[in-house]
Design a protein around this motif. Structure first.
Motif, mmCIF file in Angstrom:
data_model
loop_
_atom_site.group_PDB
_atom_site.id
_atom_site.type_symbol
_atom_site.label_atom_id
_atom_site.label_comp_id
_atom_site.label_asym_id
_atom_site.label_seq_id
_atom_site.Cartn_x
_atom_site.Cartn_y
_atom_site.Cartn_z
ATOM 1 N N UNK A 40 0.836 -1.197 0.000
ATOM 2 C CA UNK A 40 0.000 0.000 0.000
ATOM 3 C C UNK A 40 0.873 1.250 0.000
ATOM 4 N N UNK A 41 1.853 1.283 0.880
ATOM 5 C CA UNK A 41 2.744 2.444 0.969
ATOM 6 C C UNK A 41 3.588 2.590 -0.302
ATOM 7 N N UNK A 42 4.057 1.483 -0.832
ATOM 8 C CA UNK A 42 4.822 1.526 -2.073
ATOM 9 C C UNK A 42 3.953 2.035 -3.221
ATOM 10 N N UNK A 43 2.698 1.637 -3.224
ATOM 11 C CA UNK A 43 1.773 2.056 -4.280
ATOM 12 C C UNK A 43 1.461 3.545 -4.215
ATOM 13 N N UNK A 44 1.519 4.127 -3.030
ATOM 14 C CA UNK A 44 1.302 5.572 -2.925
ATOM 15 C C UNK A 44 2.378 6.341 -3.679
ATOM 16 N N UNK A 45 3.574 5.763 -3.751
ATOM 17 C CA UNK A 45 4.669 6.421 -4.454
ATOM 18 C C UNK A 45 4.776 5.999 -5.919
ATOM 19 N N UNK A 46 4.545 4.713 -6.184
ATOM 20 C CA UNK A 46 4.765 4.193 -7.530
ATOM 21 C C UNK A 46 3.498 4.061 -8.363
ATOM 22 N N UNK A 48 0.677 3.003 -10.622
ATOM 23 C CA UNK A 48 0.460 1.919 -11.585
ATOM 24 C C UNK A 48 1.682 1.010 -11.781
ATOM 25 N N UNK A 49 2.871 1.519 -11.552
ATOM 26 C CA UNK A 49 4.064 0.686 -11.683
ATOM 27 C C UNK A 49 4.073 -0.422 -10.632
ATOM 28 N N UNK A 50 3.583 -0.120 -9.429
ATOM 29 C CA UNK A 50 3.487 -1.144 -8.388
ATOM 30 C C UNK A 50 2.464 -2.206 -8.776
ATOM 31 N N UNK A 51 1.410 -1.808 -9.466
ATOM 32 C CA UNK A 51 0.399 -2.764 -9.927
ATOM 33 C C UNK A 51 1.025 -3.762 -10.894
#
Length: 60
Positions: A40-46, A48-51
């Motif tokens: 979740x925290x990584x997705x806040x920064x990345x 769609x790339x985290x997806x």
């Protein structure tokens, strides 16, 4: 978008969409036996790339 006084206003739908994507990624990570909070925290920064990283990650 500008209001009547000519001051810039933020479009809040962008932030809502980004936050929703982060929640979806957390659920996807949990389904692959990974830490939902970290993703979740990584997705806040990345975003769609985290997806894409999660889609191709192997299940633990």
């Amino acid at each position: 978008m500008r209001n009547r006084k000519g001051v810039e206003e933020l479009d809040h739908s962008y932030f809502v969409g980004w936050g929703t994507l982060a929640l979806i990624n957390a659920g996807l990570a949990q389904g692959k036996n990974r830490t939902a909070l970290n993703w979740f925290l990584l997705s806040l920064f990345l975003g769609p790339f985290a997806t894409f990283m999660l889609l191709f990650a192997k299940k633990r």
